[in-house]
Design an enzyme around this catalytic site. Sequence first.
Site, PDB file in Angstrom:
ATOM      1  N   LYS A   6       0.828  -1.200   0.000  1.00  0.00           N
ATOM      2  CA  LYS A   6       0.000   0.000   0.000  1.00  0.00           C
ATOM      3  C   LYS A   6       0.866   1.255   0.000  1.00  0.00           C
ATOM      4  O   LYS A   6       0.657   2.173  -0.778  1.00  0.00           O
ATOM      5  CB  LYS A   6      -0.934  -0.027   1.219  1.00  0.00           C
ATOM      6  CG  LYS A   6      -1.769   1.216   1.361  1.00  0.00           C
ATOM      7  CD  LYS A   6      -2.733   1.141   2.521  1.00  0.00           C
ATOM      8  CE  LYS A   6      -3.364   2.518   2.735  1.00  0.00           C
ATOM      9  NZ  LYS A   6      -4.333   2.528   3.820  1.00  0.00           N
TER      10      LYS A   6
ATOM     11  N   GLU B 176      10.348  -4.629   4.814  1.00  0.00           N
ATOM     12  CA  GLU B 176      10.461  -6.030   4.380  1.00  0.00           C
ATOM     13  C   GLU B 176      10.212  -6.143   2.871  1.00  0.00           C
ATOM     14  O   GLU B 176      10.964  -6.793   2.137  1.00  0.00           O
ATOM     15  CB  GLU B 176       9.435  -6.914   5.103  1.00  0.00           C
ATOM     16  CG  GLU B 176       9.681  -7.106   6.581  1.00  0.00           C
ATOM     17  CD  GLU B 176       8.971  -6.072   7.438  1.00  0.00           C
ATOM     18  OE1 GLU B 176       8.656  -4.973   6.905  1.00  0.00           O
ATOM     19  OE2 GLU B 176       8.753  -6.348   8.634  1.00  0.00           O
TER      20      GLU B 176
ATOM     21  N   GLY C 234      -4.825  -1.568   5.022  1.00  0.00           N
ATOM     22  CA  GLY C 234      -3.972  -2.670   4.561  1.00  0.00           C
ATOM     23  C   GLY C 234      -4.641  -4.030   4.741  1.00  0.00           C
ATOM     24  O   GLY C 234      -4.620  -4.876   3.839  1.00  0.00           O
ATOM     25  N   ARG C 235      -5.267  -4.242   5.895  1.00  0.00           N
ATOM     26  CA  ARG C 235      -5.876  -5.566   6.154  1.00  0.00           C
ATOM     27  C   ARG C 235      -7.245  -5.701   5.503  1.00  0.00           C
ATOM     28  O   ARG C 235      -7.915  -6.715   5.672  1.00  0.00           O
ATOM     29  CB  ARG C 235      -5.938  -5.826   7.655  1.00  0.00           C
ATOM     30  CG  ARG C 235      -6.589  -4.722   8.467  1.00  0.00           C
ATOM     31  CD  ARG C 235      -6.253  -4.865   9.952  1.00  0.00           C
ATOM     32  NE  ARG C 235      -6.701  -3.722  10.730  1.00  0.00           N
ATOM     33  CZ  ARG C 235      -6.029  -2.589  10.893  1.00  0.00           C
ATOM     34  NH1 ARG C 235      -4.851  -2.439  10.286  1.00  0.00           N
ATOM     35  NH2 ARG C 235      -6.503  -1.611  11.617  1.00  0.00           N
TER      36      ARG C 235
ATOM     37  N   GLU D 101      -5.014  -6.672  14.659  1.00  0.00           N
ATOM     38  CA  GLU D 101      -4.480  -5.367  14.261  1.00  0.00           C
ATOM     39  C   GLU D 101      -5.583  -4.307  14.312  1.00  0.00           C
ATOM     40  O   GLU D 101      -5.332  -3.130  14.545  1.00  0.00           O
ATOM     41  CB  GLU D 101      -3.851  -5.437  12.862  1.00  0.00           C
ATOM     42  CG  GLU D 101      -2.884  -4.288  12.578  1.00  0.00           C
ATOM     43  CD  GLU D 101      -2.091  -4.460  11.289  1.00  0.00           C
ATOM     44  OE1 GLU D 101      -2.665  -4.285  10.202  1.00  0.00           O
ATOM     45  OE2 GLU D 101      -0.879  -4.757  11.361  1.00  0.00           O
TER      46      GLU D 101
ATOM     47  N   HIS E 234      -5.349 -33.109  16.981  1.00  0.00           N
ATOM     48  CA  HIS E 234      -4.237 -33.936  17.453  1.00  0.00           C
ATOM     49  C   HIS E 234      -3.101 -33.072  17.973  1.00  0.00           C
ATOM     50  O   HIS E 234      -1.959 -33.518  18.070  1.00  0.00           O
ATOM     51  CB  HIS E 234      -3.772 -34.856  16.329  1.00  0.00           C
ATOM     52  CG  HIS E 234      -4.850 -35.820  15.932  1.00  0.00           C
ATOM     53  ND1 HIS E 234      -5.068 -37.004  16.583  1.00  0.00           N
ATOM     54  CD2 HIS E 234      -5.841 -35.708  15.017  1.00  0.00           C
ATOM     55  CE1 HIS E 234      -6.122 -37.616  16.061  1.00  0.00           C
ATOM     56  NE2 HIS E 234      -6.609 -36.838  15.095  1.00  0.00           N
TER      57      HIS E 234
ATOM     58  N   LYS F 198       9.440  -0.953  14.440  1.00  0.00           N
ATOM     59  CA  LYS F 198      10.088  -0.557  13.179  1.00  0.00           C
ATOM     60  C   LYS F 198      11.186   0.468  13.451  1.00  0.00           C
ATOM     61  O   LYS F 198      12.291   0.387  12.909  1.00  0.00           O
ATOM     62  CB  LYS F 198       9.065   0.096  12.240  1.00  0.00           C
ATOM     63  CG  LYS F 198       8.020  -0.808  11.642  1.00  0.00           C
ATOM     64  CD  LYS F 198       7.242   0.008  10.599  1.00  0.00           C
ATOM     65  CE  LYS F 198       5.925  -0.593  10.231  1.00  0.00           C
ATOM     66  NZ  LYS F 198       5.108   0.268   9.375  1.00  0.00           N
TER      67      LYS F 198
HETATM   68  O1  F6P Z   1       1.674  -4.188   9.920  1.00  0.00           O
HETATM   69  C1  F6P Z   1       1.427  -2.872   9.586  1.00  0.00           C
HETATM   70  C2  F6P Z   1       0.967  -2.723   8.173  1.00  0.00           C
HETATM   71  O2  F6P Z   1       0.816  -1.380   7.909  1.00  0.00           O
HETATM   72  C3  F6P Z   1      -0.311  -3.491   7.867  1.00  0.00           C
HETATM   73  O3  F6P Z   1      -1.454  -2.819   8.248  1.00  0.00           O
HETATM   74  C4  F6P Z   1      -0.180  -3.664   6.406  1.00  0.00           C
HETATM   75  O4  F6P Z   1      -1.058  -4.627   5.922  1.00  0.00           O
HETATM   76  C5  F6P Z   1       1.270  -4.056   6.293  1.00  0.00           C
HETATM   77  O5  F6P Z   1       1.924  -3.253   7.259  1.00  0.00           O
HETATM   78  C6  F6P Z   1       1.891  -3.867   4.940  1.00  0.00           C
HETATM   79  O6  F6P Z   1       1.860  -2.529   4.549  1.00  0.00           O
HETATM   80  P1  F6P Z   1       2.091  -2.115   3.056  1.00  0.00           P
HETATM   81  O7  F6P Z   1       1.027  -2.729   2.229  1.00  0.00           O
HETATM   82  O8  F6P Z   1       2.057  -0.614   3.040  1.00  0.00           O
HETATM   83  O9  F6P Z   1       3.454  -2.629   2.627  1.00  0.00           O
END
Ligand code: F6P
Length: 526
Positions: free
Chosen positions: A213, A219, A270-271, A356, A387, A496
């Site tokens: 987003k 990452e 994002g979610r 979240e 199990h 972060k």
């Molecule tokens: O974990 C925090 C967050 O902002 C989530 O809400 C989101 O889904 C994820 O990081 C990834 O964010 P982005 O899509 O901006 O890389």
Amino acid sequence: MSFSRSAHPRCDHTPAWAALQAHYQAAGRSFDTRQAFAADAQRFSTLSQSAPHVFADLSKNRVDAATEALLLDLAHQCGLEAHRAAMFDGTAINTTENREVWHVLLRKPAIQAVDSAGAAPEKIAIELTKVHATLDAMLAYAAQVRSDAAITDVVNIGIGGSDLGPQMAVLALDAFATSGKRLHFVSNVDGHELAATLKGLKAESTLFLIASKTFTTIETMTNARSAKAWFAAQGGTDTARHFAALTTNVAAANAFGITTTFGFWDWVGGRYSLWSAIGLPLAIAIGAGGFRDFLAGAHAMDEHFRTAPLEANLPVRLGLLDVWYRNFHGFTSRSIAPYHSALKRYPAYLQQLEMESNGKQVDTEGQPLPYATSPALWGEPGTNGQHAYFQMLHQGTDVVPVEFVAVKKARHDLPGHHPMLLANVLAQAQALMLGKVDAGGHKNFPGNRPSTFLLLDDLTPASLGALIALQEHRVFVSGSIWGINSFDQWGVELGKVLAKDIEPRLASGDVAGLDGSTAGLLGLLL
Ligand code: F6P
């Protein structure tokens, strides 16, 4: 339309909250589901509910008509209906980020732009035009990729909502995958994951989707840079053909060197982004028709949530049950038990969705809350969980409500398996509730352990869409009652920032100013 949280009392200041406390003391704490069934022959029908694509049996929960009536009072007194209307109308109910919460618009059919009953139809029409233009472009691109025989592998690089949603849905709808492409998901900054994925891939037959987003997530950016370097090292040159970005930050994607982009908007959390361009891996897997069915299933659930009276509204009933369990019974977690192996990432998806969203300790004004919010969610597909940890669910000292998902139809033809699977899910729900008296102690099952049973006729794009939308809305309901902002996620920021400080120290060995534990561990990692 405007929505003011302060126009409604905080949930624990309502008369309904006090009435629920009294009800808990008088009846709730000693409620026995077995006795409730014995006393009420209609219990299954009054405590079950049909919603689009999903049937829910709530009757094995520690509730009765009196509990539900008080919970509905709570919803009315907390302004749930006004809050729900505000979400659908595009009020900026994500107040800490001053954003609308409008994922429902992503699955709204284009034709409804002009006849929306919402209070801001022009605004809806404008946004919906953008939504459908992007959707059409994204689905056309998916069709192009599907027909491109030279592309055999699609690698989605993203994390959180930019990974869990598409990954969960691609796995869940494997029976509908017709592209012949292999889909891979890389989320972790741990290079083992990307390295293992790249092994065996060829640059000329791989498409990378960089899903973020913000297009700033460390990452994803790290994995994207490594993928780009790998692509170049393999002799790849045509970035426009082999990289696409799914992002609200098209400028950053362009600056990164990606020209094929599909956008979305900051009003998509994002979610909650699976329904946007972030759903491209799913569209590649199941095709445009399947993806539109997925959106239609979610939209049907949206309409149910938006229009059904609260007492016959499944997301509302589930969300209120969550409040009852968390704040009055004091249950701290919910176990998610999908009895379908294709739903293997469904518990992980729900973890982000609920924890979240509702893992908050202050109200929308930033004031500390004196009551509990999000439960912990956890689980594995059945029958595997049986199990592993079901021992604790049956005989442990904590009561953990379980939420089963079962699917009537099997999409394989192996004889015997599906009846056995269905017998197991029924038996587990039954055993949790009925228990078994054994004087010896070790073989005693206390029973009266609550569960909810969600039943789908078939696991299809439409029913998965409806199931996920149901979960989104039940999280909205509990978050709304708790008076929190379910749509920000400040809790992920501190780690972060600290990681940025620590990373150079791993090279320099500088431990100045660190706490003793972090300094000690860092010393061991040098
Ligand atoms: O974990 C925090 C967050 O902002 C989530 O809400 C989101 O889904 C994820 O990081 C990834 O964010 P982005 O899509 O901006 O890389």
